[in-house]
Design an enzyme around this catalytic site. Structure first.
Site, short mmCIF file in Angstrom:
data_model
loop_
_atom_site.label_atom_id
_atom_site.label_comp_id
_atom_site.label_asym_id
_atom_site.label_seq_id
_atom_site.Cartn_x
_atom_site.Cartn_y
_atom_site.Cartn_z
N ILE A 159 0.82 -0.97 0.03
CA ILE A 159 0.09 -0.33 -0.41
C ILE A 159 0.77 1.02 0.40
O ILE A 159 0.65 2.35 -0.30
CB ILE A 159 -1.15 0.17 1.51
CG1 ILE A 159 -1.74 -1.24 1.12
CG2 ILE A 159 -1.73 1.55 1.71
CD1 ILE A 159 -2.81 -1.32 2.39
N THR A 239 -4.15 5.34 7.93
CA THR A 239 -4.78 4.52 6.27
C THR A 239 -4.11 2.80 7.10
O THR A 239 -4.55 2.16 6.82
CB THR A 239 -5.05 4.39 5.80
OG1 THR A 239 -3.62 4.09 4.91
CG2 THR A 239 -5.90 5.38 5.06
N SER A 240 -3.07 2.70 8.33
CA SER A 240 -2.80 1.79 9.05
C SER A 240 -3.30 1.02 10.19
O SER A 240 -4.31 0.07 10.16
CB SER A 240 -1.26 2.08 8.96
OG SER A 240 -1.24 2.75 10.23
N ARG A 241 -2.78 1.32 11.35
CA ARG A 241 -3.55 0.82 12.52
C ARG A 241 -4.16 1.98 12.85
O ARG A 241 -3.18 2.88 13.49
CB ARG A 241 -2.87 0.04 13.35
CG ARG A 241 -3.65 -1.60 12.21
CD ARG A 241 -5.12 -2.03 12.57
NE ARG A 241 -5.21 -2.97 11.99
CZ ARG A 241 -5.51 -3.19 11.01
NH1 ARG A 241 -5.88 -1.80 10.25
NH2 ARG A 241 -6.20 -4.74 9.82
N ASP A 265 -8.34 7.15 8.96
CA ASP A 265 -9.48 6.59 9.14
C ASP A 265 -9.39 5.58 10.65
O ASP A 265 -10.16 4.55 10.70
CB ASP A 265 -9.02 5.77 7.98
CG ASP A 265 -9.64 4.59 7.72
OD1 ASP A 265 -11.27 4.78 7.20
OD2 ASP A 265 -9.61 3.53 7.06
N GLU A 270 -10.72 2.38 19.02
CA GLU A 270 -11.05 2.04 18.25
C GLU A 270 -12.48 1.19 18.63
O GLU A 270 -11.88 -0.11 19.18
CB GLU A 270 -10.83 1.14 16.50
CG GLU A 270 -11.55 1.67 15.06
CD GLU A 270 -10.82 1.04 14.28
OE1 GLU A 270 -9.28 1.84 14.25
OE2 GLU A 270 -11.27 0.54 13.53
N HIS A 288 -12.31 3.20 9.66
CA HIS A 288 -11.95 3.03 9.12
C HIS A 288 -12.77 1.62 8.36
O HIS A 288 -12.89 1.07 7.71
CB HIS A 288 -12.10 1.50 10.60
CG HIS A 288 -10.91 0.61 9.86
ND1 HIS A 288 -10.40 -0.40 11.17
CD2 HIS A 288 -9.92 0.12 8.96
CE1 HIS A 288 -8.95 -0.88 11.27
NE2 HIS A 288 -9.21 -0.90 9.20
C1 DGY Z 1 -7.48 -4.55 6.36
O1 DGY Z 1 -7.95 -4.98 5.16
O2 DGY Z 1 -6.38 -4.75 7.34
C2 DGY Z 1 -8.56 -3.31 6.48
O3 DGY Z 1 -7.67 -2.28 7.89
C3 DGY Z 1 -9.75 -3.11 6.03
O4 DGY Z 1 -9.88 -2.02 6.02
#
Ligand code: DGY
Length: 323
Positions: A159, A239-241, A265, A270, A288
Site C-alpha cells: 500500500i 490508514t494503517s492501524r 481512518d 477503535e 475504518h
Molecule cells: C485491513 O484489511 O487490514 C484493513 O484495515 C481493512 O480495511
C-alpha cells in the site's frame, strides 16, 4: 465441512464455500460477536474453518474453543494484529489474510484523505451546509497544495508503495520513505529517497502517510516527540492501524497547531474516539473504511474463502501468515 463466518460479508466468498458443498453458518447479529459469545458458538458448532475479521480478537481461548478439527482462521483483512499467531501455530491452526486485493482501494482512500485535508474539503462542506457561504472571498478557507510537495511514506509495503506511485506520477511529489528494508529498485523507478532514521521523515515531509503493520515496535511510532519534529504546515495521514499514533498527543498537536492537520481512518481505541478529537476542525475522521468499496470487499470475501478451500483441501493456503 462446516465453516463459521463471524460477521455477514459480501456474498462472493460464502457462495464459493457453499458451491464446494460446505455448510456455511454466519453469525446472526449485525455486529462483532463478544468474545464469550464467539467461544460458545465455536464450541457448540464444531467448525472446520472460521472466517473472522479484524474486530474479532482471536487469542488462545478462542482457538481452543474452535477445537482440534478446526484447520484455519481466515482473516477478512490484510492486517492480522487481532490474532495471536503464536498460539495458532502451537495449536496447528493456519492463519491467512487478504493481501493485494485491497491495495489500490486503500491507496485511493489515502489520497482522498490527503487531498481532503489539504483542501479543507470536510470543513468547507460543513461551512456551506451551515449557510455560511455568503460570497466568494480571496481569503476564504485557504488550504495547501499537494502537488510538488514532499510526501513521507512510513512503511513501503504494497500500500505504501502504491501511495508513493500516485504521489510521484499523479502529483509530481518528491517521495522520501522509511522502511525496515531499503528498496533501491523502487528508488530508481520513482526517484524516491530512503531515510534510515524515521525521524528524518518527520522533519522533512509536508505530508506523512503511515503504512506500517501494528507491532510492538510501531505502537505509538507517532508520539509527542515526533509530532513536534514535523513542520508546522505538515499533515499526517493514517490508514494503517490506530495505535500507531498516540492519539492524545495528536489531539494536543492539532489543538495547538503544532501541525496543520491530520486525516485518519483508524483509531487508537477503535471505535471510540479520544476526547477532543471530534471537536477539532483540522482533522478528518473516517470510520475504518479505507478498503470499503463494493469491488474490494467482494474480492476480500473471495480471497478469504479461497484460503479456506485451499486449507480444507489439504493445500497450503496462498496467503498463510506465520509468527
Ligand atoms: C485491513 O484489511 O487490514 C484493513 O484495515 C481493512 O480495511
Amino acid at each position: 465441512m462446516k465453516i463459521f463466518v463471524t460477521r455477514q460479508i459480501p456474498d462472493r466468498g460464502p457462495n464459493l464455500l457453499k458451491n464446494k458443498g460446505y455448510e456455511v453458518v454466519v453469525y446472526s447479529e449485525d455486529r462483532t460477536p463478544r468474545k464469550n459469545e464467539l467461544i460458545a458458538l465455536l464450541k457448540k458448532g464444531v467448525y472446520d474453518a472460521v472466517l473472522c475479521d479484524l474486530d474479532d480478537k482471536i487469542d488462545a481461548e478462542v482457538l481452543d474453543a474452535a477445537g482440534k478439527q478446526c484447520k484455519i482462521f481466515a482473516n477478512y483483512a490484510v492486517g492480522f494484529d487481532n490474532i495471536d499467531l503464536k498460539a495458532a501455530q502451537e495449536r496447528g491452526i493456519m492463519i491467512t489474510n487478504t493481501p493485494g486485493v485491497l491495495t489500490d482501494t486503500v491507496a485511493e482512500h489515502t489520497f482522498a484523505l490527503m487531498l481532503a485535508i489539504a483542501h479543507r474539503v470536510a470543513e468547507a462542506d460543513r461551512f456551506t451546509r451551515a449557510g455560511k457561504f455568503k460570497e466568494w472571498a480571496p481569503m476564504l478557507l485557504l488550504g495547501h497544495d499537494v502537488s510538488k510537495k514532499t510526501l513521507g511514506v512510513v512503511g513501503l509495503g504494497r500500500i505504501g508503495s502504491r501511495v508513493a506511485h500516485h504521489a510521484v506520477k499523479g502529483f509530481d511529489m518528491k517521495v522520501i520513505y522509511h522502511d525496515v528494508k531499503r528498496n533501491e529498485e523502487f528508488e530508481g523507478e520513482f526517484g524516491a529517497e530512503f531515510r534510515e532514521n524515521v525521524d528524518d521523515i518527520f522533519k522533512e515531509a509536508d505530508f506523512i502517510s503511515l503504512h506500517v503493520p501494528l507491532l510492538p515496535a510501531t505502537r505509538h511510532l507517532v508520539d509527542e516527540r515526533r509530532l513536534k519534529l514535523m513542520k508546522k504546515i505538515a499533515y499526517l495521514i493514517n490508514t494503517s492501524r490506530g495505535p500507531v499514533i498516540d492519539e492524545n498527543a495528536l489531539v494536543e498537536a492539532l489543538k495547538n497547531r503544532v501541525i496543520s492537520g491530520a486525516a485518519i481512518d483508524v483509531f487508537e481505541n477503535e471505535p471510540a474516539l479520544t476526547p477532543g478529537l471530534a471537536d477539532l476542525e483540522n482533522v478528518i475522521l473516517t470510520p475504518h473504511i479505507a478498503s470499503a468499496t463494493e469491488e474490494t470487499r467482494q474480492a476480500m470475501s473471495e480471497l478469504a474463502a479461497k484460503n479456506i478451500i485451499e486449507a480444507l483441501e489439504g493445500r497450503t493456503p496462498s496467503n498463510l501468515v506465520k509468527p
